[in-house]
Write a protein that holds these residues in place. Structure first.
Motif, PDB file in Angstrom:
ATOM      1  N   PRO A  38      31.779   5.391  46.607  1.00 40.24           N
ATOM      2  CA  PRO A  38      32.204   4.639  45.557  1.00 40.24           C
ATOM      3  C   PRO A  38      33.741   3.977  45.758  1.00 40.24           C
ATOM      4  N   GLU A  39      34.507   4.979  46.172  1.00 36.41           N
ATOM      5  CA  GLU A  39      35.792   4.231  46.618  1.00 36.41           C
ATOM      6  C   GLU A  39      35.865   3.335  47.769  1.00 36.41           C
ATOM      7  N   GLU A  40      34.980   3.565  48.722  1.00 37.84           N
ATOM      8  CA  GLU A  40      34.991   2.582  49.717  1.00 37.84           C
ATOM      9  C   GLU A  40      34.502   1.313  49.465  1.00 37.84           C
ATOM     10  N   ARG A  41      33.561   1.351  48.278  1.00 46.01           N
ATOM     11  CA  ARG A  41      32.692   0.275  47.879  1.00 46.01           C
ATOM     12  C   ARG A  41      33.916  -0.561  47.128  1.00 46.01           C
ATOM     13  N   LYS A  42      34.676   0.030  46.167  1.00 44.96           N
ATOM     14  CA  LYS A  42      35.619  -0.616  45.470  1.00 44.96           C
ATOM     15  C   LYS A  42      36.491  -1.509  46.282  1.00 44.96           C
ATOM     16  N   LEU A  43      37.077  -0.574  47.434  1.00 46.56           N
ATOM     17  CA  LEU A  43      37.937  -1.255  48.214  1.00 46.56           C
ATOM     18  C   LEU A  43      37.518  -2.471  49.037  1.00 46.56           C
ATOM     19  N   ALA A  44      36.284  -2.226  49.393  1.00 43.86           N
ATOM     20  CA  ALA A  44      35.502  -3.465  50.360  1.00 43.86           C
ATOM     21  C   ALA A  44      35.277  -4.612  49.056  1.00 43.86           C
ATOM     22  N   ASP A  45      35.156  -4.238  48.036  1.00 45.40           N
ATOM     23  CA  ASP A  45      34.706  -5.517  46.892  1.00 45.40           C
ATOM     24  C   ASP A  45      36.059  -6.056  46.842  1.00 45.40           C
TER      25      ASP A  45
END
Length: 67
Positions: A25-32
């Protein structure tokens, strides 16, 4: 279903193109956030003529879809 032209089934082709999302979830937020920033920068670089052309094309496609 394999054909004479294709040696792969549709499922095999789909599996080779579609990849799994293995982000936390943290990586997804950063990617977004990174994607939003890249889109913003790209939009800033477009000229007024390019924006108008894109809007005209969008209207054209919407009109074609409604017919």
């Amino acid at each position: 279903m394999k054909s004479a032209k294709n040696k792969f089934t549709l499922a095999e082709l789909a599996d080779s193109v579609v990849s799994e999302n293995r982000l936390t979830p943290e990586e997804r937020k950063l990617a977004d956030i990174e994607l939003a920033e890249a889109r913003r920068k790209n939009k800033e670089r477009t000229t007024e003529d390019q924006q108008m052309h894109a809007k005209v094309l969008q209207l054209r496609f919407l009109k074609e879809d409604s017919v």
